[in-house]
Write a protein that holds these residues in place. Structure first.
Motif, PDB file in Angstrom:
ATOM      1  N   ILE A 178       0.838  -1.197   0.000  1.00 13.40           N
ATOM      2  CA  ILE A 178       0.000   0.000   0.000  1.00 13.40           C
ATOM      3  C   ILE A 178       0.876   1.251   0.000  1.00 13.40           C
ATOM      4  CG2 ILE A 178      -2.073  -0.940   1.085  1.00 13.40           C
ATOM      5  CD1 ILE A 178      -0.933  -0.112   3.768  1.00 13.40           C
ATOM      6  N   GLU A 179       0.258   2.359  -0.360  1.00 15.32           N
ATOM      7  CA  GLU A 179       0.951   3.638  -0.278  1.00 15.32           C
ATOM      8  C   GLU A 179       0.236   4.437   0.799  1.00 15.32           C
ATOM      9  OE1 GLU A 179       2.718   5.324  -4.210  1.00 15.32           O
ATOM     10  OE2 GLU A 179       1.046   6.583  -3.579  1.00 15.32           O
ATOM     11  N   LEU A 180       0.990   4.924   1.773  1.00 14.33           N
ATOM     12  CA  LEU A 180       0.360   5.648   2.879  1.00 14.33           C
ATOM     13  C   LEU A 180       0.398   7.149   2.633  1.00 14.33           C
ATOM     14  CD1 LEU A 180       1.702   3.812   6.042  1.00 14.33           C
ATOM     15  CD2 LEU A 180      -0.613   3.769   5.111  1.00 14.33           C
ATOM     16  N   HIS A 181      -0.663   7.828   3.003  1.00 12.89           N
ATOM     17  CA  HIS A 181      -0.689   9.292   2.918  1.00 12.89           C
ATOM     18  C   HIS A 181      -1.134   9.851   4.253  1.00 12.89           C
ATOM     19  CE1 HIS A 181      -0.119   9.260  -1.382  1.00 12.89           C
ATOM     20  NE2 HIS A 181      -1.054   8.321  -1.470  1.00 12.89           N
ATOM     21  N   HIS A 182      -0.467  10.919   4.683  1.00 11.75           N
ATOM     22  CA  HIS A 182      -0.910  11.605   5.899  1.00 11.75           C
ATOM     23  C   HIS A 182      -1.665  12.850   5.473  1.00 11.75           C
ATOM     24  CE1 HIS A 182       1.536   9.262   8.778  1.00 11.75           C
ATOM     25  NE2 HIS A 182       2.289   9.088   7.707  1.00 11.75           N
ATOM     26  N   THR A 183      -2.964  12.826   5.629  1.00  8.49           N
ATOM     27  CA  THR A 183      -3.722  14.027   5.292  1.00  8.49           C
ATOM     28  C   THR A 183      -4.438  14.520   6.542  1.00  8.49           C
ATOM     29  OG1 THR A 183      -5.273  12.447   4.418  1.00  8.49           O
ATOM     30  CG2 THR A 183      -4.180  13.852   2.810  1.00  8.49           C
ATOM     31  N   ASN A 184      -4.122  15.769   6.926  1.00 13.18           N
ATOM     32  CA  ASN A 184      -4.685  16.388   8.122  1.00 13.18           C
ATOM     33  C   ASN A 184      -4.512  15.497   9.349  1.00 13.18           C
ATOM     34  OD1 ASN A 184      -5.539  18.353   6.344  1.00 13.18           O
ATOM     35  ND2 ASN A 184      -7.558  17.389   6.091  1.00 13.18           N
TER      36      ASN A 184
END
Lengths: 264, 366
Positions: B105-111
């Motif tokens: 998976i590709e992780l994203h940190h949003t807010n």
């Protein structure tokens, strides 16, 4: 005239010049296989059960490749039975494996070519992947099986007193040479078939992990590995079946001898 | 004697089973070796199954699943993340996720919130287990000798990867010649491993080079003379370089194995004949060589044809299902594979007289 028709004519001419009548028959066996595969694709697209159609096509292809161009009855019969057994074993191995690995359909690398299409076409791509893998191994197993069977047949013809143990030992030796060469054919076929893919993956700086896990690379590698397994199995089974043939042959001769003695 | 044999066999069985278990265990617990994030599917909630029909009346079903993942490696190890995955029943470009499956998976940190995107599933266990199965079967059938077969393939594969790197890094205009050079090296290496460094090897090598070159030159000139009519090089999958050259490079490498097979068979049979009957005539040798070639050319052409053609199946079905005509589908999905098989066939056929002639000249008496 289109390039393909000229190439076909040249190939036909060369096969006839070099191979004589046998060469001509071989040309028609390749042509027939082409028609069977083309019809298979059409039937699958028409919604016929994928595995059923492919199994039937597979048996036809094996029969054509083995019986056309080889005249010796005993070795061709053994080769045909051995290849059909191996094809069935491979189906049993591939179905659960492909289901778990999920390599069906198209990969991200191919998405550019298929992006113009609506991909929800109601075809089971998993069954299609299984069918493709099985059909692509058939040429290699047919070739290996004929080579082993006719090699052993030659041995029996030269020395009919040969024991089954000796036959198995020779089978192993012949099988080893044939396997080395068939592996070369398979692997170079794969390198050649996937040259563009390898260049692309290198250009994209794919990591080692990507090679081990991506749909396209795992899919292509697995189809070569399946072919390798099929070739090993077919050499094994062909040698075993030839041994059984020899056994029954020697038994009948022994029985006949006994009968002769009794009659005397 | 019997007892020792029994002991040996039980050790072998132990090693085989143990190595299989070890590979399985290691490849299912190797997340920390990967830089990419891996998630383990903890739970799956399937949404409603929706039916989709396209303009060609193809009926399919789509389902969106909500997947709960536990992150297995990296700095967010142990955390849970949720993602949505849509899959179709046909599964051409998507796939269904199951419980306990591991995926990249590709992780994203949003807010400050962690979100994930599904990349591809983890397949290394299956690939390695299949490699293990091949090696075990080879060993059972012919002991250490069988493993040597793998050696030749592995060396060639490494060499092949080196040439791919060279091609990309050098970026030369006529890169076909680079792969032609690689083909020469592949042939020499494989023959030395299989036959050994001797006269027989040299003759086989020359026969292969002549046969293959002649086959490719004929194929190339015909395509030039007919203006490649009906052949679409641009349909070559994943081409990032001049497609026509790439196609010829691929054809050359693809046909090499089969040509090697034919040439080795002919040359080794003729060497054996020469040994058994030292005063055999040139003509006799040539005819025998042709006889060997006749029996194998059909099956060999079939091997390559089935490999090249079966690969086009998925694409061809896609074309047919979206109402394309037979001729259009053939031209855009299958024609390259067919041309490749035809040129390979010409190469395979031509190596038969070349090998027979060379052998008869060099081995036969007056």
């Amino acid at each position: 005239m289109s390039s393909i028709s000229v190439l076909i004519i040249i190939l036909f001419a060369l096969m006839t010049i070099v191979g004589g009548k046998q060469g001509m028959v071989s040309f028609f066996s390749v042509a027939l296989n082409f028609f069977i595969l083309f019809i298979t694709v059409i039937l699958i697209s028409g919604g016929f059960p994928i595995l059923g159609v492919s199994l039937f096509a597979g048996i036809c292809i094996l029969a054509i490749t083995i019986y056309m161009g080889n005249n010796d009855e005993r070795s061709t019969n053994v080769a045909f039975i051995a290849t059909v057994i191996v094809m069935l074993i491979m189906i049993i191995l591939i179905i659960p494996f492909d289901h778990m690995v999920q390599i069906q359909g198209f990969s991200n690398e191919e998405s550019e070519e298929v992006e113009a299409f609506n991909l929800l076409i109601g075809i089971n791509f998993e069954s299609l992947a299984i069918a493709t893998t099985i059909l692509s191994t058939l040429g290699a197993i047919a070739e290996a099986s004929i080579a082993v069977a006719s090699g052993l047949e030659e041995l029996i013809a030269q020395n009919s007193d040969i024991t089954v143990t000796q036959l198995y030992k020779s089978g192993r030796n012949i099988g080893f040479q044939i396997m080395g060469m068939t592996f070369n054919t398979l692997f170079f076929g794969m390198f050649g078939g996937n040259l563009a893919l390898f260049i692309l993956l290198y250009k994209l700086h794919a990591s080692f992990g990507y090679y081990l896990n991506s749909k396209i690379f795992v899919g292509e590698s697995m189809s070569v590995l399946y072919s390798a397994i099929a070739v090993i199995l077919v050499i094994w089974i062909t040698t075993y079946l030839m041994g059984r043939k020899l056994n029954s042959l020697q038994e009948t001769t022994a029985d006949l001898n006994k009968q002769d003695k009794r009659d005397l | 004697m019997k007892k020792r044999q029994f002991k040996r066999i039980s050790i072998e069985i132990f090693v085989i089973i143990f190595s299989g278990l070890a590979i399985f265990f290691c490849s299912t617990h190797n997340e920390s070796l990967y830089k990419q994030t891996i998630g383990n599917v903890v739970s799956v909630k399937n949404g409603k199954r929706e039916s989709v029909t396209d303009e060609y009346n193809n009926k399919d079903y789509q389902t969106t699943q909500t997947v709960n993942l536990q992150i297995m490696n990296g700095k967010d190890k142990g955390k849970y993340v949720e993602l949505k995955n849509t899959y179709s029943q046909s599964g051409a470009l998507d796939q269904k996720l199951n419980k306990n499956q591991k995926i990249f998976i590709e992780l994203h940190h949003t807010n400050g919130k962690l979100t994930a995107v599904f990349m591809y599933s983890k397949r290394d266990t299956y690939l390695l287990m299949l490699c293990w199965l091949v090696i075990v079967l080879l060993y059972i059938m012919m002991q250490i000798k069988g493993i040597r077969t793998i050696l030749s393939v592995t060396i060639n594969f490494i060499l092949f990867l080196i040439f791919v790197q060279l091609d990309v890094n050098l970026n030369i205009t006529y890169f076909f010649w680079l792969f032609a050079l690689s083909a020469l090296l592949f042939t020499a290496l494989s023959l030395i491993i299989v036959i050994g460094w001797n006269r027989q090897c040299a003759i086989t090598f020359v026969a292969i080079v002549f046969g293959t070159t002649l086959g490719l030159v004929i194929g190339w000139s015909i395509l030039e003379l007919t203006n490649s009519q009906g052949v679409h090089y641009e349909a070559l999958d994943m081409a990032t370089q001049a497609p026509k050259q790439l196609f010829f490079a691929a054809t050359l490498i693809g046909l090499l194995g089969a040509v090697m097979d034919a040439a080795t068979d002919i040359v080794s049979t003729l060497f054996e004949m020469k040994e058994n009957t030292p005063n055999i005539s040139q003509k006799q040798l040539f005819l025998s060589g042709r006889q060997v070639g006749r029996a194998i050319m059909g099956p060999l052409i079939n091997v390559l044809f089935l490999i090249f053609f079966a690969e086009t199946f998925a694409m061809a079905v896609l074309y047919f299902r979206t109402n394309n005509t037979y001729s259009f589908t053939f031209a855009w999905t299958m024609s390259l594979g067919v041309v490749q098989s035809l040129i390979s066939g010409i190469g395979i056929v031509l190596v038969i007289p070349t090998a027979s002639y060379l052998c008869s000249r060099l081995l036969g008496g007056k």
